[in-house]
Design a protein around this motif. Structure first.
Motif, mmCIF file in Angstrom:
data_model
loop_
_atom_site.group_PDB
_atom_site.id
_atom_site.type_symbol
_atom_site.label_atom_id
_atom_site.label_comp_id
_atom_site.label_asym_id
_atom_site.label_seq_id
_atom_site.Cartn_x
_atom_site.Cartn_y
_atom_site.Cartn_z
ATOM 1 N N THR A 1 8.521 -2.617 5.337
ATOM 2 C CA THR A 1 8.946 -1.625 6.353
ATOM 3 C C THR A 1 8.500 -1.966 7.774
ATOM 4 N N GLY A 2 7.464 -2.795 7.932
ATOM 5 C CA GLY A 2 6.909 -3.043 9.264
ATOM 6 C C GLY A 2 5.976 -1.937 9.717
ATOM 7 N N LYS A 3 5.669 -1.021 8.802
ATOM 8 C CA LYS A 3 4.774 0.094 9.130
ATOM 9 C C LYS A 3 3.321 -0.389 9.259
ATOM 10 N N VAL A 4 2.641 0.112 10.299
ATOM 11 C CA VAL A 4 1.201 -0.118 10.420
ATOM 12 C C VAL A 4 0.549 1.232 10.118
ATOM 13 N N LEU A 5 -0.180 1.308 9.038
ATOM 14 C CA LEU A 5 -0.787 2.593 8.667
ATOM 15 C C LEU A 5 -1.752 3.036 9.760
ATOM 16 N N SER A 6 -1.682 4.319 10.100
ATOM 17 C CA SER A 6 -2.551 4.837 11.160
ATOM 18 C C SER A 6 -3.964 5.028 10.608
ATOM 19 N N ARG A 7 -4.902 5.159 11.525
ATOM 20 C CA ARG A 7 -6.287 5.414 11.117
ATOM 21 C C ARG A 7 -6.354 6.678 10.245
ATOM 22 N N ALA A 8 -5.602 7.725 10.645
ATOM 23 C CA ALA A 8 -5.643 8.977 9.872
ATOM 24 C C ALA A 8 -5.107 8.759 8.459
ATOM 25 N N GLU A 9 -4.029 7.984 8.343
ATOM 26 C CA GLU A 9 -3.473 7.724 7.004
ATOM 27 C C GLU A 9 -4.466 6.925 6.157
ATOM 28 N N LEU A 10 -5.095 5.941 6.783
ATOM 29 C CA LEU A 10 -6.079 5.141 6.047
ATOM 30 C C LEU A 10 -7.294 5.980 5.662
ATOM 31 N N GLU A 11 -7.662 6.902 6.548
ATOM 32 C CA GLU A 11 -8.797 7.784 6.220
ATOM 33 C C GLU A 11 -8.471 8.658 5.011
ATOM 34 N N ALA A 12 -7.209 9.083 4.930
ATOM 35 C CA ALA A 12 -6.809 9.892 3.770
ATOM 36 C C ALA A 12 -6.918 9.061 2.482
ATOM 37 N N ILE A 13 -6.504 7.800 2.569
ATOM 38 C CA ILE A 13 -6.608 6.914 1.395
ATOM 39 C C ILE A 13 -8.085 6.696 1.039
ATOM 40 N N ALA A 14 -8.889 6.454 2.068
ATOM 41 C CA ALA A 14 -10.319 6.221 1.844
ATOM 42 C C ALA A 14 -10.954 7.440 1.179
ATOM 43 N N VAL B 1 -2.228 -9.561 5.173
ATOM 44 C CA VAL B 1 -1.730 -10.876 5.623
ATOM 45 C C VAL B 1 -1.046 -10.809 6.989
ATOM 46 N N TYR B 2 -0.593 -9.608 7.380
ATOM 47 C CA TYR B 2 0.061 -9.471 8.699
ATOM 48 C C TYR B 2 -0.896 -8.897 9.743
ATOM 49 N N GLU B 3 -2.194 -9.070 9.547
ATOM 50 C CA GLU B 3 -3.191 -8.425 10.415
ATOM 51 C C GLU B 3 -3.004 -8.748 11.894
ATOM 52 N N HIS B 4 -2.439 -9.916 12.206
ATOM 53 C CA HIS B 4 -2.266 -10.275 13.625
ATOM 54 C C HIS B 4 -0.857 -10.017 14.146
ATOM 55 N N LEU B 5 0.033 -9.532 13.284
ATOM 56 C CA LEU B 5 1.392 -9.237 13.746
ATOM 57 C C LEU B 5 1.517 -7.730 13.919
ATOM 58 N N VAL B 6 0.927 -7.233 14.993
ATOM 59 C CA VAL B 6 0.895 -5.794 15.288
ATOM 60 C C VAL B 6 1.295 -5.610 16.745
ATOM 61 N N TYR B 7 2.210 -4.641 16.996
ATOM 62 C CA TYR B 7 2.825 -4.526 18.319
ATOM 63 C C TYR B 7 2.680 -3.123 18.903
ATOM 64 N N ASP B 8 3.163 -2.998 20.135
ATOM 65 C CA ASP B 8 3.311 -1.703 20.800
ATOM 66 C C ASP B 8 1.973 -0.983 20.961
ATOM 67 N N GLY B 9 0.899 -1.738 21.102
ATOM 68 C CA GLY B 9 -0.401 -1.101 21.316
ATOM 69 C C GLY B 9 -0.984 -0.471 20.058
ATOM 70 N N CYS B 10 -0.344 -0.667 18.906
ATOM 71 C CA CYS B 10 -0.902 -0.131 17.651
ATOM 72 C C CYS B 10 -2.162 -0.912 17.278
ATOM 73 N N GLU B 11 -3.032 -0.298 16.527
ATOM 74 C CA GLU B 11 -4.222 -1.035 16.084
ATOM 75 C C GLU B 11 -4.160 -1.256 14.579
ATOM 76 N N HIS B 12 -4.579 -2.452 14.174
ATOM 77 C CA HIS B 12 -4.745 -2.710 12.748
ATOM 78 C C HIS B 12 -6.153 -2.268 12.368
ATOM 79 N N VAL B 13 -6.227 -1.364 11.413
ATOM 80 C CA VAL B 13 -7.536 -0.871 10.979
ATOM 81 C C VAL B 13 -7.793 -1.371 9.554
ATOM 82 N N PRO B 14 -8.668 -2.348 9.381
ATOM 83 C CA PRO B 14 -8.987 -2.766 8.004
ATOM 84 C C PRO B 14 -9.644 -1.603 7.251
ATOM 85 N N LEU B 15 -9.161 -1.361 6.040
ATOM 86 C CA LEU B 15 -9.667 -0.233 5.258
ATOM 87 C C LEU B 15 -11.182 -0.338 5.055
#
Ligand SMILES: Cc1ncc(COP(=O)(O)O)c(C=O)c1O
Length: 390
Positions: free
Chosen positions: A177-190, A205-219
């Motif tokens: 989908t190209g979705k980058v899970l938000s911090r809030a979504e990851l917090e819900a999973i955590a 594997v796509y940790e460096h392919l993130v756009y539009d000012g979004c942040e990759h948050v490793p779980l």
């Protein structure tokens, strides 16, 4: 979907016969269509990696490397985790080199799952997850990511947990989908992982392919997750060398040790020269990673704009090199039939995302296009796609 039985193949692997990528890539070859189906770039990655691999071969680094991976790569992985995500891993006990993320995923699931255990996955899911879960004799339980923003219901996630659940498998940035899970979504999973004492396996594997000012948050950076997460990544996407298949696992020593026990009987070790190359890549300056993301985002804009002009509903994405569309505005409802006819109709190949769902209806009208190709290739694809409606 009824699939023909494959002779000799064990029951648990029935239905995994031929991937959609093989079918669509064969169609691309047969018709001369532009292949925006399978996820690999059409240009090589940085020269530094090529030189490092060649230098390693010339220096005679051509025998079995250590089972856990060469020290320079394990050091580079640990440094990279610290530099980009503030995560600290001991390169000697908490990092394991694998034959791509694919082997890391298979070895992790085979190591952690008993027959009959359950794994929560988010659908649409990368196809190797289902196969590895099946190989382990475990069951998947899907939580659906729904367009337009591909968010999920936390209630659905909670409802998916049973007494047999052992692992939650997360992929962000997410293919297809190209979705980058938000911090809030990851917090819900955590929160669910902590509450039910589950292990998280994250495919980044796509940790460096993130756009539009979004942040990759490793779980693994979230509260309570460092010691219950197996973090998986690889060099393929970050360095545009998908054929080199160099991956790694980061986790606490006991988890790495369990994964390593299985990994050693899958491939034993991974190619030594490519490990030197991946180490060189992980040590590239920040500017390399920033420029890669800027370039990919501009290609995304080019293809997404073309798809919108061609009449599709284009769903927003902010990571990976995939974009999904809804084909219904073109009077189509069946993504699989649409993708099978697309090369003939306009000389472009895409992938129906229905194949990544258990809930086939949810994915039926969705199609994935890959934009990690040269600009001129994407420009030509856009022209061809316009021909669909004219
Ligand atoms: C989400 C995801 N995970 C893992 C992989 C495989 O990575 P590797 O080539 O390092 O095995 C891919 C490749 O397309 C992918 O999209």
């Amino acid at each position: 979907m009824d699939r023909p039985r494959t002779p000799y193949l064990v029951e648990r692997m029935q239905g995994f016969g031929t991937t959609i990528f093989a079918e669509m890539s064969a169609l691309a070859t047969a018709t001369g269509a532009i292949n925006l189906g399978q996820g690999f770039p059409d240009t090589d990655g940085p020269a530094e990696l090529v030189e490092a691999a060649i230098a390693a071969i010339r220096a005679g680094d051509n025998q079995y490397p250590p089972g856990i991976g060469i020290a320079p790569l394990r050091d580079a992985v640990a440094e990279h985790q610290e530099r980009f995500w503030g995560l600290s891993f001991d390169p000697d006990t908490e990092v394991l080199v694998t034959a791509g993320a694919t082997e890391a995923i298979a070895a992790t699931l085979l190591a952690l799952l008993e027959v009959g255990d359950e794994v929560i996955v988010f659908e649409p899911y990368y196809d190797s997850y289902a196969a590895s879960i099946a190989l382990a004799g475990a069951q998947r339980r899907c939580v659906t990511l729904r367009p337009p923003d591909y968010s999920f219901s936390v209630d659905a996630l909670r409802a998916a947990v049973t007494a047999r659940t052992r692992v939650v498998l997360v992929n962000s940035p997410h293919n297809p989908t190209g979705k980058v899970l938000s911090r809030a979504e990851l917090e819900a999973i955590a929160a669910v992982c902590v509450e039910h004492d589950l292990i998280a396996v994250t495919d980044e594997v796509y940790e460096h392919l993130v756009y539009d000012g979004c942040e990759h948050v490793p779980l693994a950076t979230l509260a309570g997750m460092r010691d219950r997460t197996v973090t998986i990544s690889s060099a393929g996407k970050s360095f545009s060398m998908t054929g080199w298949k160099t991956g790694w696992v980061c986790a606490r020593p006991e988890l790495v040790s369990a994964v390593r026990t299985v990994k050693q009987f899958l491939t034993y070790v991974h190619g030594a020269p490519f490990q030197h190359a991946a180490a060189a890549g992980l040590r590239l300056p920040d500017a390399y990673f920033e420029e890669l993301a800027v370039e990919m985002a501009s290609k995304r804009d080019l293809l997404a704009g073309g798809l919108a002009d061609a009449g599709f509903v284009v769903y927003p994405q902010s990571g990976t090199y995939f974009v999904t569309v809804d084909i219904r505005p073109l009077g189509e409802t069946d993504g699989l039939a649409f993708c099978r006819s697309l090369p003939e109709r306009c000389g472009v190949v895409a992938v129906p995302t229905a194949v990544f769902y258990d809930d086939a209806e949810a994915g039926a009208p969705l199609v994935r296009f890959m934009f990690g190709k040269r600009r001129e290739v994407l420009e030509e694809a856009v022209v061809r796609l316009k021909g669909l409606t004219s």
